[in-house]
Scaffold this active site. Structure first.
Site, PDB file in Angstrom:
ATOM      1  NE  ARG A 166      -4.126  -1.831   0.451  1.00  8.33           N
ATOM      2  CZ  ARG A 166      -4.172  -3.121   0.135  1.00  8.33           C
ATOM      3  NH1 ARG A 166      -3.148  -3.690  -0.495  1.00  8.33           N
ATOM      4  NH2 ARG A 166      -5.245  -3.829   0.406  1.00  8.33           N
ATOM      5  CB  SER A 238      -8.462  -1.719   4.672  1.00  8.72           C
ATOM      6  OG  SER A 238      -8.797  -2.979   4.156  1.00  8.72           O
ATOM      7  CD  GLU A 334      -5.536   0.701   2.670  1.00 11.51           C
ATOM      8  OE1 GLU A 334      -5.624  -0.367   3.288  1.00 11.51           O
ATOM      9  OE2 GLU A 334      -6.057   0.891   1.563  1.00 11.51           O
TER      10      GLU A 334
HETATM   11  N1  EPU Z   1     -10.707 -10.982  10.555  1.00 10.65           N
HETATM   12  C1  EPU Z   1     -11.396 -11.098  11.729  1.00 10.65           C
HETATM   13  N2  EPU Z   1     -12.355 -10.167  12.010  1.00 10.65           N
HETATM   14  C2  EPU Z   1     -12.632  -9.134  11.177  1.00 10.65           C
HETATM   15  C3  EPU Z   1     -11.914  -9.014   9.978  1.00 10.65           C
HETATM   16  C4  EPU Z   1     -10.939  -9.951   9.683  1.00 10.65           C
HETATM   17  O1  EPU Z   1     -11.181 -12.026  12.523  1.00 10.65           O
HETATM   18  O2  EPU Z   1     -13.509  -8.337  11.494  1.00 10.65           O
HETATM   19  C5  EPU Z   1      -9.708 -12.022  10.211  1.00 10.65           C
HETATM   20  C6  EPU Z   1     -10.210 -12.909   9.065  1.00 10.65           C
HETATM   21  O3  EPU Z   1     -10.951 -13.982   9.551  1.00 10.65           O
HETATM   22  C7  EPU Z   1      -8.915 -13.355   8.436  1.00 10.65           C
HETATM   23  C8  EPU Z   1      -7.994 -12.151   8.628  1.00 10.65           C
HETATM   24  O4  EPU Z   1      -8.546 -11.397   9.697  1.00 10.65           O
HETATM   25  O5  EPU Z   1      -8.364 -14.429   9.143  1.00 10.65           O
HETATM   26  C9  EPU Z   1      -7.854 -11.313   7.371  1.00 10.65           C
HETATM   27  O6  EPU Z   1      -9.127 -10.841   6.971  1.00 10.65           O
HETATM   28  P1  EPU Z   1      -9.522 -10.619   5.420  1.00 10.65           P
HETATM   29  O7  EPU Z   1      -9.207 -11.823   4.629  1.00 10.65           O
HETATM   30  O8  EPU Z   1     -10.900 -10.110   5.387  1.00 10.65           O
HETATM   31  O9  EPU Z   1      -8.523  -9.537   4.887  1.00 10.65           O
HETATM   32  P2  EPU Z   1      -7.877  -8.240   5.562  1.00 10.65           P
HETATM   33  O10 EPU Z   1      -6.464  -8.548   5.919  1.00 10.65           O
HETATM   34  O11 EPU Z   1      -8.753  -7.736   6.645  1.00 10.65           O
HETATM   35  C10 EPU Z   1      -6.862  -7.307   3.355  1.00 10.65           C
HETATM   36  C11 EPU Z   1      -6.858  -6.007   2.605  1.00 10.65           C
HETATM   37  C12 EPU Z   1      -8.179  -5.835   1.854  1.00 10.65           C
HETATM   38  C13 EPU Z   1      -8.341  -6.999   0.907  1.00 10.65           C
HETATM   39  C14 EPU Z   1      -8.313  -8.309   1.709  1.00 10.65           C
HETATM   40  C15 EPU Z   1      -8.330  -9.525   0.814  1.00 10.65           C
HETATM   41  C16 EPU Z   1      -5.424  -4.469   3.807  1.00 10.65           C
HETATM   42  C17 EPU Z   1      -5.351  -3.280   4.709  1.00 10.65           C
HETATM   43  N3  EPU Z   1      -6.654  -4.893   3.506  1.00 10.65           N
HETATM   44  O12 EPU Z   1      -7.875  -7.210   4.351  1.00 10.65           O
HETATM   45  O13 EPU Z   1      -8.084  -4.643   1.097  1.00 10.65           O
HETATM   46  O14 EPU Z   1      -9.564  -6.908   0.189  1.00 10.65           O
HETATM   47  O15 EPU Z   1      -7.082  -8.383   2.474  1.00 10.65           O
HETATM   48  O16 EPU Z   1      -7.117  -9.629   0.162  1.00 10.65           O
HETATM   49  O17 EPU Z   1      -4.399  -4.992   3.393  1.00 10.65           O
HETATM   50  C18 EPU Z   1      -8.526  -2.292   1.182  1.00 10.65           C
HETATM   51  O18 EPU Z   1      -7.306  -2.117   1.158  1.00 10.65           O
HETATM   52  O19 EPU Z   1      -9.320  -1.318   1.217  1.00 10.65           O
HETATM   53  C19 EPU Z   1      -9.045  -3.647   1.236  1.00 10.65           C
HETATM   54  C20 EPU Z   1     -10.345  -3.900   1.408  1.00 10.65           C
END
Ligand code: EPU
Length: 338
Positions: A166, A238, A334
């Site tokens: 990012r 995010s 972010e």
């Molecule tokens: N999780 C929780 N509770 C929550 C949210 C997440 O326990 O409320 C856990 C999930 O179960 C999972 C882990 O956290 O084990 C990661 O969650 P998720 O796969 O939803 O992805 P993320 O790391 O929260 C990132 C990106 C997203 C992108 C997703 C999928 C960043 C800051 N965010 O989110 O990007 O869509 O991975 O690749 O890197 C964005 O940048 O705006 C964005 C939406």
């Protein structure tokens, strides 16, 4: 199209739906319009500058007392082709997901995992947008634009964009100085699919053959089930980055909180899931007035109607503090706070 306005409301120009005003606002669809505007005696000088695309990563705390440039250059074209690859150039004003749809329509691989990310093409290199194991940097060949400092047009190769998680040169030396006008992407005619992230493989297989169209459909399905639609409730995806920490801290957290998700990161460090940390602090579904935390993804802050930028920001401060207290991890926003 050219639009120059004073005291311009930005409410429909930022996906958080914050009702802030810009002192000066200039929107253009051709680079010539910008250079002509800048050569006019009447063009504002020495004002703070903000370069804006789709407004999907901004949080306005106040009115913007300066000059906003809104790049809205349209157009997608095929510029080169080899046996295995194609190169397409897209204007900074093209809606990101329309570009993904276009690439998937031709069955060119690379962008399918990045389906449904809000915003415009111009922001893709700035943010190095990413999802489901793919980042914009994996596809970008060059970024074309106009430098407000040197008043010149030039291209920057992907290598010189200094892409990281990012992050890019456009958030540092070239911040609010280099207007991205178009981006050249390299796509694959015979792609290798990236299905390692989360449930993506399963969700794609449920739809039948594994191909770019079904991967796109699966990503759209996953995102729609977790992430709020900015057209319904204001948000910027995010709100925080996933924090990158030392192995020692990750190990300590793992022994204390067994189920904590950890991902390998560059330079031997470990990436934690900010959404998980915020969720474990009990914020998921929290709402104070119109500012809240999304009920299905704790990493996303939501404007349920008329929250001010300040209210969203204050909520984000409380979240940061509680994650720091509980886990000793400092979250970094972010979203660009203006
Ligand atoms: N999780 C929780 N509770 C929550 C949210 C997440 O326990 O409320 C856990 C999930 O179960 C999972 C882990 O956290 O084990 C990661 O969650 P998720 O796969 O939803 O992805 P993320 O790391 O929260 C990132 C990106 C997203 C992108 C997703 C999928 C960043 C800051 N965010 O989110 O990007 O869509 O991975 O690749 O890197 C964005 O940048 O705006 C964005 C939406």
């Amino acid at each position: 199209m050219i639009r120059f306005q004073k005291n311009f409301s930005l409410k429909s120009y930022n996906t958080f739906g914050i009702d802030a005003c810009a002192k000066y606002f200039f929107e253009f669809t051709e680079l010539n319009d910008l250079t002509e505007f800048l050569s006019l005696d009447t063009s504002p000088e020495d004002e703070p500058v903000l370069i804006m695309g789709g407004g999907s990563n901004l949080l306005f705390l106040n009115d913007f007392d300066g000059m906003i440039f809104h790049v809205n250059i349209p157009g997608i074209k095929l510029i080169d082709e080899s046996r295995n690859q194609v190169w397409i150039e897209a204007g900074a004003g093209v809606n990101w997901d329309e570009l993904v749809e276009y690439s998937v329509f031709y069955r060119w691989g690379g962008m399918e995992n990045l389906s449904l990310i809000p915003g415009k093409v111009g922001a893709a290199p700035v943010q190095n947008i990413g999802a489901y194991g793919v980042e914009a940097k994996d596809l970008i060949e060059t970024v074309n634009g106009f430098d407000l400092k040197t008043m010149s047009e030039y291209s920057i190769s992907a290598h010189d964009c200094r892409f990281a998680y990012r992050d890019s040169i456009f958030k540092h030396e070239l911040k609010n100085r280099f207007l991205v006008t178009s981006v050249v992407f390299r796509l694959e005619k015979f792609p290798e699919y990236k299905l390692d992230y989360g449930d993506l493989k399963n969700e794609t297989e449920k739809l039948g053959a594994v191909n770019v169209r079904n991967i796109r459909r699966a990503v759209v399905g996953i995102r729609e089930s977790k992430l709020p639609d900015p057209k319904v409730n204001g948000n910027a995806g995010s709100f925080f980055k996933n924090p990158v920490v030392d192995v020692a801290l990750a190990e300590k957290l793992k022994s204390e909180f067994g189920t904590i998700p950890v991902y390998p990161s560059a330079d031997g460090k470990v990436k934690l899931a900010a959404g998980w940390l915020i969720d474990r602090c009990g914020w998921k579904g929290f709402r104070d007035g119109d500012a809240g935390v999304h009920e299905k993804q704790a990493l996303v802050l939501v404007n349920y109607g008329n929250a001010t930028g300040r209210q969203i920001f204050d909520l984000s401060e409380k979240i940061k503090q509680s994650v720091l207290n509980k886990f000793g991890v400092e979250l970094e926003r972010e979203v660009n706070v203006i």
